[in-house]
Design an enzyme around this catalytic site. Structure first.
Site, PDB file in Angstrom:
ATOM      1  N   HIS A 295      14.714   8.617   2.320  1.00  0.00           N
ATOM      2  CA  HIS A 295      16.369   8.149   2.173  1.00  0.00           C
ATOM      3  C   HIS A 295      17.130   8.887   3.154  1.00  0.00           C
ATOM      4  O   HIS A 295      17.101   8.410   4.313  1.00  0.00           O
ATOM      5  CB  HIS A 295      16.538   8.404   0.881  1.00  0.00           C
ATOM      6  N   HIS A 334      12.421  -0.593   6.429  1.00  0.00           N
ATOM      7  CA  HIS A 334      13.437  -0.616   5.409  1.00  0.00           C
ATOM      8  C   HIS A 334      12.980  -1.299   4.113  1.00  0.00           C
ATOM      9  O   HIS A 334      12.371  -2.480   4.209  1.00  0.00           O
ATOM     10  CB  HIS A 334      14.624  -1.261   5.876  1.00  0.00           C
ATOM     11  N   ASP A 390      18.903   5.179  10.694  1.00  0.00           N
ATOM     12  CA  ASP A 390      18.499   6.562  11.088  1.00  0.00           C
ATOM     13  C   ASP A 390      17.683   6.860  12.331  1.00  0.00           C
ATOM     14  O   ASP A 390      18.000   7.942  12.716  1.00  0.00           O
ATOM     15  CB  ASP A 390      17.651   6.976   9.899  1.00  0.00           C
TER      16      ASP A 390
HETATM   17  C1  LIG Z   1      11.946   2.669   4.239  1.00  0.00           C
HETATM   18  C2  LIG Z   1      10.759   2.773   3.663  1.00  0.00           C
HETATM   19  C3  LIG Z   1      10.572   3.848   2.464  1.00  0.00           C
HETATM   20  C4  LIG Z   1      10.659   1.360   2.878  1.00  0.00           C
HETATM   21  O1  LIG Z   1       9.333   1.435   1.996  1.00  0.00           O
HETATM   22  P1  LIG Z   1       8.830   0.148   1.399  1.00  0.00           P
HETATM   23  O2  LIG Z   1       9.823  -0.961   1.218  1.00  0.00           O
HETATM   24  O3  LIG Z   1       8.288   0.368   0.142  1.00  0.00           O
HETATM   25  O4  LIG Z   1       7.871  -0.442   2.335  1.00  0.00           O
HETATM   26  P2  LIG Z   1       6.119  -0.175   2.360  1.00  0.00           P
HETATM   27  O5  LIG Z   1       5.999   1.243   1.943  1.00  0.00           O
HETATM   28  O6  LIG Z   1       5.547  -1.077   1.273  1.00  0.00           O
HETATM   29  O7  LIG Z   1       5.638  -0.461   3.626  1.00  0.00           O
HETATM   30  C5  LIG Z   1       4.876  -1.954   3.997  1.00  0.00           C
HETATM   31  C6  LIG Z   1       4.019  -1.737   4.944  1.00  0.00           C
HETATM   32  O8  LIG Z   1       4.444  -1.096   6.033  1.00  0.00           O
HETATM   33  C7  LIG Z   1       4.078   0.322   6.335  1.00  0.00           C
HETATM   34  N1  LIG Z   1       5.133   1.135   6.679  1.00  0.00           N
HETATM   35  C8  LIG Z   1       6.638   1.101   6.148  1.00  0.00           C
HETATM   36  N2  LIG Z   1       7.273   1.997   6.825  1.00  0.00           N
HETATM   37  C9  LIG Z   1       6.505   2.703   7.777  1.00  0.00           C
HETATM   38  C10 LIG Z   1       6.753   3.457   8.736  1.00  0.00           C
HETATM   39  N3  LIG Z   1       7.966   4.001   8.924  1.00  0.00           N
HETATM   40  N4  LIG Z   1       5.867   3.835   9.590  1.00  0.00           N
HETATM   41  C11 LIG Z   1       4.531   3.489   9.418  1.00  0.00           C
HETATM   42  N5  LIG Z   1       4.109   2.513   8.450  1.00  0.00           N
HETATM   43  C12 LIG Z   1       5.368   2.182   7.845  1.00  0.00           C
HETATM   44  C13 LIG Z   1       3.328   0.722   4.952  1.00  0.00           C
HETATM   45  O9  LIG Z   1       2.424   1.667   5.241  1.00  0.00           O
HETATM   46  C14 LIG Z   1       2.760  -0.745   4.369  1.00  0.00           C
HETATM   47  O10 LIG Z   1       1.740  -0.835   5.218  1.00  0.00           O
HETATM   48  P3  LIG Z   1       0.714  -1.645   4.338  1.00  0.00           P
HETATM   49  O11 LIG Z   1       1.239  -2.832   3.866  1.00  0.00           O
HETATM   50  O12 LIG Z   1      -0.519  -2.062   5.341  1.00  0.00           O
HETATM   51  O13 LIG Z   1       0.023  -0.686   3.159  1.00  0.00           O
HETATM   52  C15 LIG Z   1       9.497   2.789   4.542  1.00  0.00           C
HETATM   53  O14 LIG Z   1       9.787   1.738   5.442  1.00  0.00           O
HETATM   54  C16 LIG Z   1       9.585   4.187   5.065  1.00  0.00           C
HETATM   55  O15 LIG Z   1       8.961   5.194   4.897  1.00  0.00           O
HETATM   56  N6  LIG Z   1      10.339   4.364   6.512  1.00  0.00           N
HETATM   57  C17 LIG Z   1      10.254   5.445   7.146  1.00  0.00           C
HETATM   58  C18 LIG Z   1      11.274   6.473   6.621  1.00  0.00           C
HETATM   59  C19 LIG Z   1      12.681   5.845   6.784  1.00  0.00           C
HETATM   60  O16 LIG Z   1      13.131   5.619   7.789  1.00  0.00           O
HETATM   61  N7  LIG Z   1      13.773   5.863   5.851  1.00  0.00           N
HETATM   62  C20 LIG Z   1      15.107   5.502   6.077  1.00  0.00           C
HETATM   63  C21 LIG Z   1      15.368   4.155   5.428  1.00  0.00           C
HETATM   64  S1  LIG Z   1      16.981   3.795   5.653  1.00  0.00           S
END
Ligand SMILES: CC(C)(COP(=O)(O)OP(=O)(O)OC[C@H]1O[C@@H](n2cnc3c(N)ncnc32)[C@H](O)[C@@H]1OP(=O)(O)O)[C@@H](O)C(=O)NCCC(=O)NCCS
Length: 489
Positions: A295, A334, A390
């Site tokens: 987050h 996201h 971010d």
């Molecule tokens: C923001 C976040 C937590 C959203 O998570 P979510 O909605 O639960 O999405 P998921 O984890 O289900 O991701 C979907 C797919 O994309 C991949 N993915 C998502 N974000 C990714 C990232 N930043 N880098 C690499 N792979 C990523 C996941 O591994 C998943 O792959 P799969 O379907 O093959 O297993 C996630 O995108 C993330 O961890 N981003 C990096 C941290 C970040 O920038 N956070 C700030 C948010 S404002």
């Protein structure tokens, strides 16, 4: 506001194939009530676990709130597929270019853009409430020299609540903030002024304490963000005035970060506040939630990632590591946006303004190369992973000279506004506040009988055994010493 439902047409008819029974559940504002599913019950099948509680009605399972609406809100609208963000109906792009952080704060909290007089009063109340009790200096100084500023800030909000017994429903009665009468609204407003006013003061104190600097009394006659910069940096110079370019950039960044509907921290604030605890405790809980790397810790993680990549030449190898799941591309992806986060366009423009006076950050080229490589890679395209807010904000904060671990603090300060807007809305919602108590699907052991200690066996499952941990406080010399008393270290 929710519209009346035409049950005949706006409804969902489901057939429970276990019993053959059909149920009709109303649809209101394109949502079905989860409690509507509770009426769907079936007798327990032979061999089915009693913990499934099949006869007590169907449960709705949603790990991580992927499709569960927990509140009706009039505050912020996001269309994640189209990349739309609106505060109270106003597009974020218009607010970022024409409004200011505090005016937008007013809008988020009270639902309307203020008149000149309303804004003047609001701004002066916020700035007036920046001053903190002198004793809080000791509180800030009680942390260890290397304390993370988020640990300090999170604690500081809870600490602040200890000063205001008149704002504590546990002491004053549980309807303190839910009555909606004049006195109750005024009480709520006072806490709102205090929390927004003191957010910058506390953030600056968390910053200065680690530098061994004295604290600065919030100045008068400056804007919210200029005052913040002053409190961070003033070292006694005469007529000290923070850079207006940086104050403006911070104002835009604060405006963009002020609210984002039910993200993890806002949900945490509401979950906490649903017990009718005081707002200071609820904001402290929000702070803790925001700090996580998924987050508000993400902009810090972006910079650490860019530093670890080192140069544009190493970007392809990093991208491959992400695809092998060895790394995460911080600042991409996201839960809601499945296209570029609309705030990231505005942030890039703001970054240009800042870089003009600070010089470009050396990580910018690596960031651009990473951005372009990810945008053109099928792995990210297929999963709809685009830059979020971010990805760029950390670069601006770095260019402004903020230490990495201060980035989440710069997120908390404006987000206090969003948390308070949602808190106020919740306190005033029709029908009062219902405590947020989700259900679980219990998959643990069924009823079993206690086993006496002599009859137990060790199943060697590491997850069911506490780990042997090194005791870092014990020196090598103590290990070699002999003494009476505790035998095992
Ligand atoms: C923001 C976040 C937590 C959203 O998570 P979510 O909605 O639960 O999405 P998921 O984890 O289900 O991701 C979907 C797919 O994309 C991949 N993915 C998502 N974000 C990714 C990232 N930043 N880098 C690499 N792979 C990523 C996941 O591994 C998943 O792959 P799969 O379907 O093959 O297993 C996630 O995108 C993330 O961890 N981003 C990096 C941290 C970040 O920038 N956070 C700030 C948010 S404002």
């Amino acid at each position: 506001m929710g519209r009346p439902t035409d049950v005949a047409n706006d409804s969902l008819t489901v057939r429970d194939n276990r019993t053959g029974k059909t149920y009709t559940i109303p649809i209101s504002d394109n949502a079905v009530s989860a409690t509507g599913f509770k009426a769907i019950s079936a007798p327990r099948k032979a061999g089915e676990r009693e913990e499934n509680e099949t006869q007590k009605g169907l449960r709705v399972s949603d790990k991580g709130f992927l499709n569960t609406a927990v509140i009706q809100s009039e505050i912020t609208y996001i269309d994640g597929d189209a990349g739309i963000l609106r505060y109270r109906g106003y597009p974020i792009e218009q607010l970022a270019t024409q409004s200011s952080f505090l005016e937008t704060a007013y809008l988020l909290i009270y639902g309307v853009l203020p008149t000149k007089d309303q804004f003047t009063l609001f701004e002066s109340e916020i700035l007036h409430h920046g001053v903190v009790h002198a004793e809080s200096e000791e509180f800030f100084r009680s942390f260890r020299y290397d304390a993370h500023p988020m640990a300090i800030l999170t604690s500081a909000f809870a600490y602040l609540g200890s000063y205001y017994s008149e704002a504590n429903p546990s002491l004053q009665g549980q309807s303190l903030f839910t009555k909606g009468d004049k006195a109750s609204l005024a009480n709520m407003d006072k806490q709102i002024f205090r929390l927004i006013g003191k957010a910058t003061t506390f953030a600056a104190m968390a910053y200065r304490v680690r530098q061994g600097r004295d604290f600065v009394t919030p100045p008068t006659g400056l804007s919210y963000t200029a005052s913040f910069l002053y409190q961070l940096d003033h070292l006694g110079q005469v007529d000290y005035a923070p850079s207006p370019v940086l104050a403006k950039a911070l104002d835009v960044l604060f405006l963009l970060h002020a609210d984002h509907e039910l993200n993890a921290s806002c949900t945490t604030v509401l979950q906490t506040a649903s017990s009718l605890v005081d707002p200071y405790s609820a904001i402290a809980a929000g702070c803790a939630s925001l700090y996580g790397p998924l987050h508000g810790g993400a902009n810090e993680a972006v910079i650490r990632m860019l530093i670890s990549i080192g140069s544009p030449a190493n970007v392809p190898a990093f991208i491959e590591a992400v695809k092998r799941r060895e790394k995460v591309l911080s600042g991409f992806g996201h839960r809601v946006y499945k296209t570029t986060d609309p705030r990231s366009y505005i942030i890039r423009k703001t970054a240009d303004e800042v870089f003009k006076i600070t010089g470009k950050d050396e990580l910018l080229e690596t960031a651009m190369a990473l951005h372009d490589a990810a945008m053109n890679d099928e792995f990210f395209q297929k999963r709809k992973l685009y830059p979020n807010v971010d990805f760029w904000s950390g670069l601006i904060y770095r260019a402004m000279g903020f230490p990495l671990d201060f980035f989440p603090v710069l997120f908390v300060v404006p987000r206090v506004v969003g948390w308070l807007a949602h808190w106020r809305q919740m306190m005033l919602q029709q029908g009062g506040v219902k405590i947020w108590r989700p259900r679980q699907v219990y998959v643990g052991p069924s009823k079993r009988d206690y086993v006496s200690i002599d009859d137990r066996t060790d199943d060697k499952d590491a997850k069911k055994t506490p780990s042997a941990v090194p005791h870092s406080g014990i020196s090598k010399r103590t290990r070699l010493a002999s003494f009476k008393g505790k035998s095992k270290l």
